[in-house]
Scaffold this motif. Sequence first.
Motif, PDB file in Angstrom:
ATOM      1  N   THR A  22      -2.878 -35.238 -59.959  1.00 46.22           N
ATOM      2  CA  THR A  22      -3.777 -36.477 -59.681  1.00 46.22           C
ATOM      3  C   THR A  22      -4.820 -36.631 -61.125  1.00 46.22           C
ATOM      4  O   THR A  22      -5.042 -37.334 -61.916  1.00 46.22           O
ATOM      5  CB  THR A  22      -4.464 -36.733 -58.584  1.00 46.22           C
ATOM      6  N   GLU A  41     -11.264 -27.717 -63.746  1.00 45.20           N
ATOM      7  CA  GLU A  41     -10.444 -27.342 -62.781  1.00 45.20           C
ATOM      8  C   GLU A  41     -11.115 -25.839 -62.156  1.00 45.20           C
ATOM      9  O   GLU A  41     -11.317 -24.873 -62.909  1.00 45.20           O
ATOM     10  CB  GLU A  41      -9.024 -27.101 -62.974  1.00 45.20           C
ATOM     11  N   GLN A  42     -11.268 -25.815 -60.796  1.00 47.50           N
ATOM     12  CA  GLN A  42     -11.904 -24.446 -60.401  1.00 47.50           C
ATOM     13  C   GLN A  42     -11.002 -23.106 -60.574  1.00 47.50           C
ATOM     14  O   GLN A  42     -11.717 -22.115 -60.560  1.00 47.50           O
ATOM     15  CB  GLN A  42     -12.198 -24.594 -58.903  1.00 47.50           C
ATOM     16  N   THR A  49      -2.078 -27.889 -54.382  1.00 52.63           N
ATOM     17  CA  THR A  49      -0.355 -28.542 -54.027  1.00 52.63           C
ATOM     18  C   THR A  49       0.295 -28.681 -55.075  1.00 52.63           C
ATOM     19  O   THR A  49       1.586 -28.629 -54.759  1.00 52.63           O
ATOM     20  CB  THR A  49      -0.855 -29.808 -53.320  1.00 52.63           C
ATOM     21  N   SER A  50      -0.072 -28.837 -56.074  1.00 53.12           N
ATOM     22  CA  SER A  50       0.717 -29.558 -57.346  1.00 53.12           C
ATOM     23  C   SER A  50       1.942 -28.355 -58.108  1.00 53.12           C
ATOM     24  O   SER A  50       2.894 -28.858 -58.583  1.00 53.12           O
ATOM     25  CB  SER A  50      -0.062 -30.121 -58.480  1.00 53.12           C
ATOM     26  N   THR A  54       8.375 -29.809 -53.094  1.00 58.04           N
ATOM     27  CA  THR A  54       9.681 -29.706 -52.942  1.00 58.04           C
ATOM     28  C   THR A  54      10.521 -29.929 -54.174  1.00 58.04           C
ATOM     29  O   THR A  54      11.766 -29.745 -54.388  1.00 58.04           O
ATOM     30  CB  THR A  54      10.406 -30.614 -51.836  1.00 58.04           C
ATOM     31  N   LEU A  56      10.847 -32.725 -56.036  1.00 63.15           N
ATOM     32  CA  LEU A  56      11.564 -33.832 -55.835  1.00 63.15           C
ATOM     33  C   LEU A  56      10.801 -35.167 -56.717  1.00 63.15           C
ATOM     34  O   LEU A  56       9.860 -35.275 -56.314  1.00 63.15           O
ATOM     35  CB  LEU A  56      12.044 -34.249 -54.673  1.00 63.15           C
ATOM     36  N   VAL A 184     -16.656 -27.316 -59.964  1.00 61.68           N
ATOM     37  CA  VAL A 184     -17.770 -28.291 -60.187  1.00 61.68           C
ATOM     38  C   VAL A 184     -18.289 -28.101 -59.017  1.00 61.68           C
ATOM     39  O   VAL A 184     -18.014 -27.699 -57.614  1.00 61.68           O
ATOM     40  CB  VAL A 184     -17.053 -29.686 -59.995  1.00 61.68           C
ATOM     41  N   THR A 367       5.562 -37.874 -57.663  1.00 65.80           N
ATOM     42  CA  THR A 367       6.188 -38.899 -58.458  1.00 65.80           C
ATOM     43  C   THR A 367       5.140 -39.840 -58.910  1.00 65.80           C
ATOM     44  O   THR A 367       5.548 -40.437 -59.768  1.00 65.80           O
ATOM     45  CB  THR A 367       7.257 -39.457 -57.230  1.00 65.80           C
TER      46      THR A 367
HETATM   47  C1  LIG Z   1       4.975 -29.124 -48.966  1.00 73.91           C
HETATM   48  C2  LIG Z   1       4.711 -30.288 -49.994  1.00 73.91           C
HETATM   49  C3  LIG Z   1       5.953 -31.029 -50.448  1.00 73.91           C
HETATM   50  C4  LIG Z   1       5.611 -31.854 -51.444  1.00 73.91           C
HETATM   51  N1  LIG Z   1       7.012 -32.501 -52.176  1.00 73.91           N
HETATM   52  C5  LIG Z   1       6.894 -33.493 -53.017  1.00 73.91           C
HETATM   53  C6  LIG Z   1       8.059 -33.696 -53.730  1.00 73.91           C
HETATM   54  O1  LIG Z   1       8.973 -32.990 -53.747  1.00 73.91           O
HETATM   55  N2  LIG Z   1       7.745 -34.976 -54.455  1.00 73.91           N
HETATM   56  C7  LIG Z   1       6.811 -35.577 -54.627  1.00 73.91           C
HETATM   57  O2  LIG Z   1       6.629 -36.461 -55.332  1.00 73.91           O
HETATM   58  N3  LIG Z   1       5.501 -35.105 -53.976  1.00 73.91           N
HETATM   59  C8  LIG Z   1       5.460 -34.148 -53.318  1.00 73.91           C
HETATM   60  N4  LIG Z   1       4.397 -33.694 -52.454  1.00 73.91           N
HETATM   61  C9  LIG Z   1       3.191 -34.212 -52.529  1.00 73.91           C
HETATM   62  C10 LIG Z   1       2.639 -33.489 -53.968  1.00 73.91           C
HETATM   63  O3  LIG Z   1       2.783 -32.535 -54.089  1.00 73.91           O
HETATM   64  C11 LIG Z   1       0.934 -33.962 -53.926  1.00 73.91           C
HETATM   65  O4  LIG Z   1       0.789 -35.215 -53.613  1.00 73.91           O
HETATM   66  C12 LIG Z   1       0.349 -33.766 -55.092  1.00 73.91           C
HETATM   67  O5  LIG Z   1       0.674 -32.396 -55.912  1.00 73.91           O
HETATM   68  C13 LIG Z   1      -0.954 -33.762 -54.913  1.00 73.91           C
HETATM   69  O6  LIG Z   1      -1.859 -33.439 -56.074  1.00 73.91           O
HETATM   70  P1  LIG Z   1      -3.416 -33.251 -56.344  1.00 73.91           P
HETATM   71  O7  LIG Z   1      -3.927 -33.171 -57.641  1.00 73.91           O
HETATM   72  O8  LIG Z   1      -4.055 -34.636 -55.585  1.00 73.91           O
HETATM   73  O9  LIG Z   1      -3.975 -32.212 -55.371  1.00 73.91           O
HETATM   74  P2  LIG Z   1      -3.891 -30.530 -56.048  1.00 73.91           P
HETATM   75  O10 LIG Z   1      -2.652 -30.184 -56.553  1.00 73.91           O
HETATM   76  O11 LIG Z   1      -4.138 -29.898 -54.698  1.00 73.91           O
HETATM   77  O12 LIG Z   1      -5.011 -30.424 -56.900  1.00 73.91           O
HETATM   78  C14 LIG Z   1      -6.245 -30.511 -56.610  1.00 73.91           C
HETATM   79  C15 LIG Z   1      -6.873 -29.454 -57.463  1.00 73.91           C
HETATM   80  O13 LIG Z   1      -8.472 -29.513 -57.283  1.00 73.91           O
HETATM   81  C16 LIG Z   1      -9.110 -28.300 -57.244  1.00 73.91           C
HETATM   82  N5  LIG Z   1     -10.462 -28.067 -56.961  1.00 73.91           N
HETATM   83  C17 LIG Z   1     -10.823 -28.408 -55.760  1.00 73.91           C
HETATM   84  N6  LIG Z   1     -12.258 -28.279 -55.515  1.00 73.91           N
HETATM   85  C18 LIG Z   1     -12.615 -28.004 -56.878  1.00 73.91           C
HETATM   86  C19 LIG Z   1     -14.008 -28.378 -57.462  1.00 73.91           C
HETATM   87  N7  LIG Z   1     -15.123 -28.048 -56.717  1.00 73.91           N
HETATM   88  N8  LIG Z   1     -14.128 -28.085 -58.838  1.00 73.91           N
HETATM   89  C20 LIG Z   1     -12.957 -28.185 -59.544  1.00 73.91           C
HETATM   90  N9  LIG Z   1     -11.648 -28.184 -59.038  1.00 73.91           N
HETATM   91  C21 LIG Z   1     -11.541 -28.243 -57.688  1.00 73.91           C
HETATM   92  C22 LIG Z   1      -7.937 -27.384 -56.692  1.00 73.91           C
HETATM   93  O14 LIG Z   1      -8.177 -25.954 -57.328  1.00 73.91           O
HETATM   94  C23 LIG Z   1      -6.808 -27.925 -57.118  1.00 73.91           C
HETATM   95  O15 LIG Z   1      -6.062 -27.465 -58.253  1.00 73.91           O
HETATM   96  C24 LIG Z   1       4.599 -32.460 -51.732  1.00 73.91           C
HETATM   97  C25 LIG Z   1       3.631 -31.813 -50.841  1.00 73.91           C
HETATM   98  C26 LIG Z   1       3.542 -30.740 -49.955  1.00 73.91           C
HETATM   99  C27 LIG Z   1       2.235 -30.316 -49.594  1.00 73.91           C
END
Ligand SMILES: Cc1cc2nc3c(=O)[nH]c(=O)nc-3n(C[C@H](O)[C@H](O)[C@H](O)COP(=O)(O)OP(=O)(O)OC[C@H]3O[C@@H](n4cnc5c(N)ncnc54)[C@H](O)[C@@H]3O)c2cc1C
Length: 515
Positions: A22, A41-42, A49-50, A54, A56, A184, A367
Amino acid sequence: MYRRLHAHVGPWDMIVAGGGATGVGVAIDAASRGYDVLLLEQSDFGKGTSSRSTKLVHGGVRYLEQGNLSLVMEALKERGLLLQNAPHLVRNLGFVVPNYDWWEAPFYGIGLKLYNLLAGKYGFGASRILSKEETLELLPTIKTEGLRGGVIYFDGQFDDSRLLINLVATAYEQGATLLNYAQVTGFTKDTDGFVDGVTARDAESGEQFQAAGRVVINATGPFSDALRRKADPSAEPMIAPSQGIHLVFDRSFLAGDSAIMVPHTSDGRVMFAIPWHGHTVVGTTDTPISEPTLEPAALEQEIEFILQTASLYLAKKPARSDVLSVFAGIRPLVRSGEAGSTAALSRDHTIRIENSGLLTICGGKWTTYRHMAEDCVNQAATLARLPEKPCVTDHLNIHGFHPNSEKFGALRVYGSDAVAVQELMHGDPLLARPLHGDLPYTGAEVVWAARREMARSLEDVLARRTRALFLNARAACAMAPEAARLLARELGRDGEWAAGQVISFRETAAKYLVN
Ligand SMILES: Cc1cc2nc3c(=O)[nH]c(=O)nc-3n(C[C@H](O)[C@H](O)[C@H](O)COP(=O)(O)OP(=O)(O)OC[C@H]3O[C@@H](n4cnc5c(N)ncnc54)[C@H](O)[C@@H]3O)c2cc1C
């Protein structure tokens, strides 16, 4: 990156907290529109999660069943754009739904036709009903007892953390400044109480710093509430974290090049068995948890559930001793307002602007990261009163773009960078040797990760620049000393640092082992 940070004069147009799909998606979108953006990024990029999905790139067959057609259509369009913009990392994969009951073929046959129709010009191929023989040809290791046939449909598969690392490079090339290991820790506010910047800490040096921003975007996924409370201690939680795990086996459990999709497990979920980097990935679960952590551990009952469900469909029943790695990830699902199963919560994304002016974006799927970023930057630019600029990411090639990267074999995921990795190997034959007999990764990839992909620790290299930890945790532990030695040499660190890296990596890797 630090030089860029310290040389920066005046407020950034946008500051993004969180370096997952994201946050990095937002950084690319903002920078490619011409906004001046800083991302912090911390931990490592993709540590959350990223890197634990899975794998996909999909519209989500399950959301079709739930009747959420707009989400499916949006995701199918994004799937097509991602294949177009990052063909070195996304591939078209056949998914077979095996049928053991007479009604399943017509039922899933019709549903999956609709799935392909909704994709329109972004279609990955027509679905069709398979005879028993055709099913066995595609899935030679499926359980044959009671098998009547199957339905095949097509969806996308990718390498999540490799894509993320390439997205970081893309954001940088578009002008963004991105730092890993920079947390942060809080916010600065103007005299009216509006957030006008962040306080942060460099995890390596311990240095505290401040950065001013016209708008601050909270893209911290499962950790969103913790950061929201730093801006407003009374903020009500908006995330219902839910954990999902995957088990990884060797290729013999799913020979062939098609995946299995089980539309209804005993707990009413979808389960996949997918060929990935020469291994078999099976998952996932959906277990509500109370607090998100950076290194979530699989629960015993989750492991047992996946083993049991897999054994209903695979001729060779997987045992605990067959598990090469287990990894857990936390879904940043947005609360529906009422308690209940997280499997039913919305996978749509949410953008919330607090009274303090902090903008939080969460939910969605890997995705749809590009579309989420487009929405988010539109809102952020309005909030910050920045001049309106159009989004350009739908046709923006992602770093490494290569139309025919299969020719690079195991280096395919590097796309156009594969040539430079090969040059490292030619320059020093020792770097061309695999670091472990069971995995394809070489010393050249460690060097490349340190020089060009911002890897700062052994875990960054073995978990997210290569996928060794996710594919085979024991092999990753065995290759750790040599990888640490090469990394230390690249980063100008000594033997003591390398030994410390091996110890802390093995501590982390223990969570990926099933005893
Ligand atoms: C089991 C599972 C399977 C999935 N499979 C799929 C799939 O096959 N296909 C699909 O499209 N989606 C899938 N998803 C969904 C997808 O993986 C997530 O929606 C997506 O990765 C979320 O990304 P994000 O950046 O929001 O969160 P994250 O990847 O968690 O990123 C958040 C980041 O913020 C950082 N952070 C936290 N606090 C701070 C701070 N104070 N200062 C700086 N940084 C900080 C963290 O370290 C982390 O790296 C799946 C999710 C799960 C759990």
